[in-house]
Design a protein around this motif. Structure first.
Motif, short mmCIF file in Angstrom:
data_model
loop_
_atom_site.label_atom_id
_atom_site.label_comp_id
_atom_site.label_asym_id
_atom_site.label_seq_id
_atom_site.Cartn_x
_atom_site.Cartn_y
_atom_site.Cartn_z
N HIS A 1 0.94 -1.25 0.12
CA HIS A 1 0.03 -0.11 -0.06
C HIS A 1 0.75 1.24 0.05
O HIS A 1 1.95 1.11 0.48
CB HIS A 1 -0.90 0.22 1.24
N SER A 2 0.56 2.15 -0.47
CA SER A 2 0.88 3.49 -0.49
C SER A 2 0.28 4.46 0.70
O SER A 2 -0.59 4.07 1.36
CB SER A 2 0.56 4.42 -1.84
N PRO A 3 1.14 5.34 1.28
CA PRO A 3 0.47 6.10 2.46
C PRO A 3 -0.80 6.57 2.08
O PRO A 3 -1.26 7.05 1.19
CB PRO A 3 1.50 7.41 2.53
N ALA A 4 -1.70 6.66 3.13
CA ALA A 4 -3.01 6.99 2.96
C ALA A 4 -3.43 8.04 4.27
O ALA A 4 -2.58 8.04 5.24
CB ALA A 4 -4.08 5.89 3.08
N PRO A 5 -4.29 8.73 4.05
CA PRO A 5 -4.48 9.82 5.07
C PRO A 5 -4.67 8.99 6.33
O PRO A 5 -5.30 8.08 6.46
CB PRO A 5 -6.09 10.45 4.61
N THR A 6 -4.42 9.76 7.38
CA THR A 6 -4.36 9.09 8.80
C THR A 6 -5.72 8.80 9.13
O THR A 6 -6.60 9.92 9.21
CB THR A 6 -3.64 9.82 9.80
N ARG A 7 -6.33 7.90 9.73
CA ARG A 7 -7.66 7.68 10.17
C ARG A 7 -7.61 7.72 11.64
O ARG A 7 -6.80 7.51 12.33
CB ARG A 7 -8.37 6.18 9.76
N SER A 8 -8.83 8.22 12.43
CA SER A 8 -9.09 8.21 13.73
C SER A 8 -9.11 6.80 14.32
O SER A 8 -9.63 5.96 13.65
CB SER A 8 -10.39 9.00 14.14
N SER A 9 -8.58 6.64 15.63
CA SER A 9 -8.57 5.22 16.01
C SER A 9 -9.82 5.13 16.74
O SER A 9 -10.17 3.94 17.11
CB SER A 9 -7.48 5.15 17.16
N ARG A 10 -10.82 6.19 16.80
CA ARG A 10 -12.02 5.79 17.63
C ARG A 10 -13.10 6.38 16.37
O ARG A 10 -13.35 7.32 16.10
CB ARG A 10 -12.32 6.98 18.75
N ARG A 11 -13.94 5.34 16.09
CA ARG A 11 -15.14 5.58 15.08
C ARG A 11 -16.18 6.57 15.93
O ARG A 11 -16.65 6.31 16.81
CB ARG A 11 -15.69 4.35 14.71
N GLY A 12 -16.07 7.71 15.16
CA GLY A 12 -17.03 8.66 15.89
C GLY A 12 -16.48 9.24 16.94
O GLY A 12 -17.35 10.02 17.54
N GLY A 13 -15.23 9.07 17.22
CA GLY A 13 -14.72 9.87 18.34
C GLY A 13 -15.13 8.97 19.65
O GLY A 13 -14.67 9.48 20.72
N THR B 1 -11.10 0.85 19.62
CA THR B 1 -10.65 -0.09 18.66
C THR B 1 -9.84 -1.26 19.30
O THR B 1 -9.53 -1.45 20.52
CB THR B 1 -9.79 0.31 17.50
N ILE B 2 -9.46 -2.46 18.42
CA ILE B 2 -8.50 -3.41 19.00
C ILE B 2 -7.27 -2.74 19.36
O ILE B 2 -6.56 -3.49 20.21
CB ILE B 2 -8.54 -4.48 18.16
N SER B 3 -6.81 -1.97 18.82
CA SER B 3 -5.60 -1.50 19.14
C SER B 3 -5.62 -0.30 20.57
O SER B 3 -4.62 -0.29 21.21
CB SER B 3 -5.13 -0.20 18.08
N ASP B 4 -6.71 0.31 20.81
CA ASP B 4 -7.12 0.72 22.04
C ASP B 4 -6.78 -0.37 23.10
O ASP B 4 -6.32 -0.16 24.11
CB ASP B 4 -8.20 1.47 22.17
#
Length: 361
Positions: A4-16, A20-23
């Motif tokens: 993959h090429s770099p993509a825009p950073t996504r928030s780790s919390r859906r809707g803030g 997530t599993i990373s949390d």
């Protein structure tokens, strides 16, 4: 296997607000893969680790996404490869070795490029939020403190490649840079050279310091005086090699040999020698380090230290995948691996000329 090429950073919390599993992994101090194992009821997790993960899940009120859980159940490991390397030759061999070994190990590898500064942290967060299980860091990112700290806080295992001074608990693959540089310097002295120029590498990398230490140690062992005027600063880039070579060859009493800390800077030295009408190797011996494709793409071909770049990448994939899949178990792994290097002699070295060199204006 995907790239993959770099993509825009996504928030780790859906809707803030949705964890997530990373949390969960960050709170429990484990990798997302370990959280996945607990969620899927796998047995190869220590009871204490399982309790810690379950406590984190409860504290965060985490509810696994059914699609993500299905994917996690498939058991495929996802590793990232973050790179920002000025040497195209080093990078191409490293990527080739990584992709080949990922395919052999049935691992999905996500390749991301970054620019040094704050961008590497942004891309690292993007990889973490994408549920990456581990990450490979070739130089210069192998010693990027911000990236390493970010991964440690997220509980994501990382392997540093070509770092000369890894911490005790760090996964690392490399060679003995000091010994390799000492061997090359000794080889140049064995040819009869006594004024040996040296072009340093990136001052922010421990491998650079170790190569410089090998150069000075070999001189000291041979009883040759150290002359600071024979040392020029480089950055592992071709452009920095041009500037360093100009500095050394403009000396009133220039060196009869130049040892550059990588092949890019050695190739630049050959180019400056040609521009000045200096014959390589008749008037000037030039040696490099790495044995990238560039070392045989110029004339004369470079005498150099063969650093097994592709093998280092393969070993990094293997060690990282092993660490991920054994996370939470009592199994012990060898966290530091040192591979062999080889001195490759080609056409760019010779005994010093016994008569004054001639040069064109």
């Amino acid at each position: 296997m995907t790239v993959h090429s770099p993509a825009p950073t996504r928030s780790s919390r859906r809707g803030g607000s949705t964890p997530t599993i990373s949390d969960v992994a960050a709170r429990a101090g484990v990798s997302p893969m370990t959280v996945s194992r607990v969620i899927n009821g796998e047995t190869n997790v220590r009871p204490k680790t399982r309790e810690t993960v379950n406590a984190a899940i409860a504290a965060l009120n985490y509810a696994p996404n059914p699609a993500a859980r299905s994917l996690a159940g498939a058991g495929q490991t996802r590793i990232g490869l973050l790179y920002s390397n000025p040497s195209a030759g080093f990078l191409s061999e490293f990527l080739l070795g990584s992709l080949e070994q990922a395919s052999r190990r049935d691992v999905q590898i996500v390749v991301e490029k970054c620019e040094l500064g704050d961008h590497e942290l942004e891309v690292t967060r993007h990889l973490i939020e994408g549920g990456i299980d581990g990450i490979i860091l070739p130089p210069p990112l192998c010693e990027a403190a911000g990236v390493l700290d970010l991964l440690a806080k997220a509980g994501i295992p990382a392997i540093a490649v070509a770092t000369a001074m890894p911490s005790a608990d760090q996964l690392a693959i490399g060679i003995d840079d000091r010994e390799a540089a000492s061997m090359m310097t000794q080889h140049i002295m064995d040819l009869g050279h006594r004024r040996i120029g040296f072009i340093t590498g990136d001052p922010n990398l421990s491998a650079s310091a170790q190569r410089y230490a090998g150069y000075t140690a070999a001189l000291e062992q041979a009883g040759l005086p150290f002359d600071p005027s024979l040392v020029a600063d480089g950055l592992f880039t071709y452009r920095s090699g041009l500037d360093a070579a100009e500095q050394l060859l403009a000396l009133e009493n220039p060196p009869t040999a130049i040892f550059a800390s990588n092949d890019d800077m050695a190739a630049a030295t050959v180019a400056i020698a040609h521009r000045r009408g200096i014959d390589v190797p008749g008037d000037l011996t030039v040696c490099g380090f790495d044995d990238t494709t560039l070392s045989t793409a110029i004339w004369p071909e470079l005498t150099t230290i063969h650093q097994p770049i592709a093998d280092m990448a393969r070993a990094a994939v293997d060690l990282l995948v092993t660490a991920i899949r054994q996370s939470g178990s009592d199994a012990k792994i060898e966290r530091h691996q040192t591979l062999d290097f080889t001195l490759i002699r080609r056409q760019s070295d010779a005994a010093p000329r016994r008569r004054p060199r001639e040069s064109r204006t």
